[in-house]
Design an enzyme around this catalytic site. Structure first.
Site, mmCIF file in Angstrom:
data_model
loop_
_atom_site.group_PDB
_atom_site.id
_atom_site.type_symbol
_atom_site.label_atom_id
_atom_site.label_comp_id
_atom_site.label_asym_id
_atom_site.label_seq_id
_atom_site.Cartn_x
_atom_site.Cartn_y
_atom_site.Cartn_z
ATOM 1 N N PHE A 113 0.824 -1.205 0.000
ATOM 2 C CA PHE A 113 0.000 0.000 0.000
ATOM 3 C C PHE A 113 0.864 1.262 0.000
ATOM 4 O O PHE A 113 0.568 2.233 -0.684
ATOM 5 C CB PHE A 113 -0.920 -0.011 1.231
ATOM 6 C CG PHE A 113 -1.953 1.077 1.239
ATOM 7 C CD1 PHE A 113 -3.146 0.916 0.544
ATOM 8 C CD2 PHE A 113 -1.739 2.260 1.930
ATOM 9 C CE1 PHE A 113 -4.105 1.924 0.540
ATOM 10 C CE2 PHE A 113 -2.684 3.269 1.938
ATOM 11 C CZ PHE A 113 -3.880 3.106 1.236
ATOM 12 N N LYS A 122 -0.978 4.644 7.506
ATOM 13 C CA LYS A 122 -0.519 4.119 6.213
ATOM 14 C C LYS A 122 -0.797 5.156 5.146
ATOM 15 O O LYS A 122 -1.925 5.643 5.033
ATOM 16 C CB LYS A 122 -1.305 2.857 5.832
ATOM 17 C CG LYS A 122 -0.705 1.574 6.302
ATOM 18 C CD LYS A 122 -1.403 0.391 5.637
ATOM 19 C CE LYS A 122 -1.002 -0.886 6.343
ATOM 20 N NZ LYS A 122 -1.590 -2.081 5.748
ATOM 21 N N PRO A 165 4.149 3.488 2.584
ATOM 22 C CA PRO A 165 4.860 3.551 3.865
ATOM 23 C C PRO A 165 3.908 3.671 5.061
ATOM 24 O O PRO A 165 2.807 4.191 4.926
ATOM 25 C CB PRO A 165 5.719 4.813 3.733
ATOM 26 C CG PRO A 165 5.024 5.637 2.697
ATOM 27 C CD PRO A 165 4.334 4.683 1.768
ATOM 28 N N VAL A 166 4.388 3.157 6.196
ATOM 29 C CA VAL A 166 3.589 3.191 7.429
ATOM 30 C C VAL A 166 4.401 3.923 8.500
ATOM 31 O O VAL A 166 5.595 3.646 8.684
ATOM 32 C CB VAL A 166 3.259 1.758 7.912
ATOM 33 C CG1 VAL A 166 2.353 1.798 9.141
ATOM 34 C CG2 VAL A 166 2.607 0.941 6.797
ATOM 35 N N ASP A 220 -6.051 -12.711 1.719
ATOM 36 C CA ASP A 220 -4.626 -12.386 1.803
ATOM 37 C C ASP A 220 -4.086 -12.758 3.179
ATOM 38 O O ASP A 220 -3.328 -12.000 3.789
ATOM 39 C CB ASP A 220 -4.411 -10.900 1.505
ATOM 40 C CG ASP A 220 -2.995 -10.623 1.009
ATOM 41 O OD1 ASP A 220 -2.291 -11.592 0.650
ATOM 42 O OD2 ASP A 220 -2.597 -9.445 0.979
HETATM 43 N N1 LIG Z 1 -1.559 -1.077 12.895
HETATM 44 C C1 LIG Z 1 -0.261 -1.270 12.846
HETATM 45 N N2 LIG Z 1 0.486 -1.160 13.966
HETATM 46 C C2 LIG Z 1 1.824 -1.368 13.936
HETATM 47 N N3 LIG Z 1 2.509 -1.699 12.832
HETATM 48 C C3 LIG Z 1 1.823 -1.819 11.681
HETATM 49 C C4 LIG Z 1 0.418 -1.610 11.621
HETATM 50 N N4 LIG Z 1 0.013 -1.807 10.342
HETATM 51 C C5 LIG Z 1 1.109 -2.124 9.641
HETATM 52 N N5 LIG Z 1 2.203 -2.140 10.432
HETATM 53 C C6 LIG Z 1 3.576 -2.441 10.018
HETATM 54 O O1 LIG Z 1 3.900 -1.658 8.892
HETATM 55 C C7 LIG Z 1 4.680 -2.404 7.958
HETATM 56 C C8 LIG Z 1 4.006 -2.404 6.594
HETATM 57 O O2 LIG Z 1 2.744 -3.050 6.696
HETATM 58 P P1 LIG Z 1 1.838 -3.342 5.447
HETATM 59 O O3 LIG Z 1 0.631 -4.048 5.935
HETATM 60 O O4 LIG Z 1 1.650 -2.075 4.696
HETATM 61 O O5 LIG Z 1 2.728 -4.256 4.548
HETATM 62 P P2 LIG Z 1 3.008 -5.822 4.632
HETATM 63 O O6 LIG Z 1 1.963 -6.497 5.462
HETATM 64 O O7 LIG Z 1 4.418 -5.977 5.076
HETATM 65 O O8 LIG Z 1 2.856 -6.269 3.148
HETATM 66 P P3 LIG Z 1 1.498 -6.350 2.319
HETATM 67 O O9 LIG Z 1 1.461 -5.107 1.483
HETATM 68 O O10 LIG Z 1 1.647 -7.567 1.526
HETATM 69 O O11 LIG Z 1 0.364 -6.407 3.290
HETATM 70 C C9 LIG Z 1 4.822 -3.797 8.550
HETATM 71 O O12 LIG Z 1 6.045 -3.845 9.238
HETATM 72 C C10 LIG Z 1 3.690 -3.887 9.535
HETATM 73 O O13 LIG Z 1 3.989 -4.762 10.596
HETATM 74 MG MG LIG Z 2 0.031 -6.104 5.491
#
Ligand SMILES: Nc1ncnc2c1ncn2[C@@H]1O[C@H](COP(=O)(O)OP(=O)(O)OP(=O)(O)O)[C@@H](O)[C@H]1O
Ligand SMILES: [Mg+2]
Length: 446
Positions: A89, A114, A91-92, A209
């Site tokens: 999606f 996000k 950066p977070v 997913d």
């Molecule tokens: N609510 C949250 N609290 C803490 N960390 C989070 C939260 N949501 C996402 N993260 C962290 O942010 C990072 C990116 O998460 P994201 O879900 O965007 O990607 P992903 O799960 O690694 O890949 P994908 O795009 O396949 O879902 C990860 O390290 C995830 O653990």
């Molecule tokens: Mg994810």
């Protein structure tokens, strides 16, 4: 609710017009309905909900619409020290909503924000699906969406902050500590409950997913599902499946779904089986750095799962034998059934919850005692060629686990089950997950 709808007006693609309309605050009931219709067609996932149902659900969702300035303040201007990670999606960032932001409206709290990467593989559709699904579905094992941002081309999602990050991180990237057996079980039960809830909703939802990186953990390791960008309504009426473009992540998607595009709740059950296997083994579902058949966890592990005496080959050496052999066997059998090649023969997620939950009780039955390392019996000659490598890998795993014990002791160990042990055999026929591969590609549309 009006604010929510504004983001959906003319929003099959983000547009400046949508952003401009966000200041007016003068939509009539008619344009609200129009917005809802657009939202429904944009997601094509809510066909069985009436407009009234949808309006009511979103009105009561309590989602907050944040401005870019508010989220920038919360994340200290997207400071690099607040950066958590990045997925498909975008950066977070970690953020904090303080009491001055919306006095009386929002509790001060940590959040994860996000940001949609405009050049990334995902877009408005995934953002919308996340807002719609998480706005309506609330459950202790689904991550809570607090609000969203929608301004100009920007799309943001604001979640409760999950203090321990993802399961993927703990299983494959954390070199300092290893998840204890009962924590793994707790995570499996929580994630299974989240999926069961989705499958049993009035309008069943297929998550599509399910994978270790989408299972987030709060401070006490309660598991919550995140990322509903690919979620889809289940089949309605007499339909047995939904036909759809194949999406998901390589290594987790059910084989029949990849072959035919036929999606059922049993596709999620298969993915759950893969994650359960990752929890048992500490191995990634796909690891290109391993040799031959071992690269694909399901293919490699399947023959060992049904045989108690061979199961030790699959179990994560980082557990150092500290698990109930009986519970491990039951969990392995469950994984085996979830991974059945015939979808109908797989259990439902409710069956999975019912099978896993009692295993937690076995944690307290496991006697505390000194760790005993049992060398695998001579007669088991499968994989003997790997012995040197295996011994080195097991030694590395033990070293890692020792580091873990020291680390957790120093921290006062928040891991409830760390001292519960049982003597069991440990197979060293794997390379340490301490050297796990870099994050595998998110193979959407695999
Ligand atoms: N609510 C949250 N609290 C803490 N960390 C989070 C939260 N949501 C996402 N993260 C962290 O942010 C990072 C990116 O998460 P994201 O879900 O965007 O990607 P992903 O799960 O690694 O890949 P994908 O795009 O396949 O879902 C990860 O390290 C995830 O653990
Ligand atoms: Mg994810």
């Amino acid at each position: 609710m009006l604010l929510l709808f504004r983001c959906f007006v003319g929003s099959s693609e983000p547009s400046a017009a949508a952003a401009r309309s966000s200041g007016s605050g003068s939509e009539s009931g008619g344009s609200e309905k129009k917005a809802v219709r657009r939202m429904r067609s944009a997601t094509a996932r809510l066909r069985s909900l009436s407009l009234d149902d949808l309006s009511r659900a979103l009105a009561s969702s309590g989602l907050h619409a944040f401005t870019q300035a508010e989220l920038s303040a919360a994340t200290r201007g997207l400071s690099s020290s607040n950066f958590i990670g990045e997925g498909g999606f975008g950066p977070v960032y970690k953020g904090f909503l303080d009491e001055r932001l919306r006095p009386g409206e929002i509790e001060p709290q940590h959040v994860a924000v996000k940001y949609l990467d405009a050049d990334g593989p995902q877009g408005h559709r995934e953002w919308l699906a996340e807002v719609v699904y998480l706005g309506m579905l609330k459950h202790p094992h689904l991550v809570k969406l607090i609000g969203y941002g929608c301004q100009d081309e920007q799309r943001m999602l604001v979640y409760e902050y999950m203090a321990r990050g993802s399961l993927e991180h703990h299983l494959f990237k954390n070199l300092l500590s290893t998840l204890p057996w009962c924590t793994r079980l707790k995570i499996a039960v929580g994630a299974a409950k989240g999926l069961a809830f989705l499958h049993e909703a009035d309008t069943p939802v297929i998550y599509r997913d399910f994978k270790a990186s989408n299972i987030l953990l709060d401070s006490d390791y309660t598991a919550k599902l995140s990322d509903f960008g690919l979620a889809k309504e289940g089949p309605q009426g007499d339909d047995t499946h939904v036909t759809t473009r194949v999406m998901g992540t390589h290594g987790y998607a059910a084989p029949e779904y990849i072959l035919t595009g036929h999606l059922t709740a049993k596709s999620d059950v298969y993915s759950f089986g893969v994650v359960l296997l990752e929890l048992l083994s500490g191995r990634r579902s796909v690891d290109k750095r391993r040799r031959g058949r071992e690269q694909h966890l399901v293919d490699w592990a399947r023959p060992y799962l049904r045989h108690t005496e061979r199961l030790h080959r699959v179990m994560d050496p980082c557990l150092d034998g500290q698990y109930s052999a009986k519970a491990a066997h039951k969990a392995a059998m469950l994984a085996y059934n979830c991974l059945h090649s015939v979808p109908k023969s797989r259990p439902t997620m409710r069956d999975v919850v019912d099978a896993l939950q009692p295993l937690l009780a076995m944690c307290s039955d496991v006697p505390a005692g000194p760790f005993v390392y049992t060398v695998p019996p001579e007669s088991e000659d499968n994989g003997k060629a790997d012995d040197d490598e295996a011994v080195a890998a097991a030694a590395a795993a033990r070293k890692k686990c020792l580091a873990s014990a020291v680390h957790s002791h120093a921290e006062g160990d928040h891991r409830t089950f760390a001292n519960q042990r049982c003597a069991s055999s440990v197979a060293g026929h794997r390379s340490s997950s301490a050297s796990s591969s870099p994050k595998e590609s998110r193979d959407r549309g695999a």
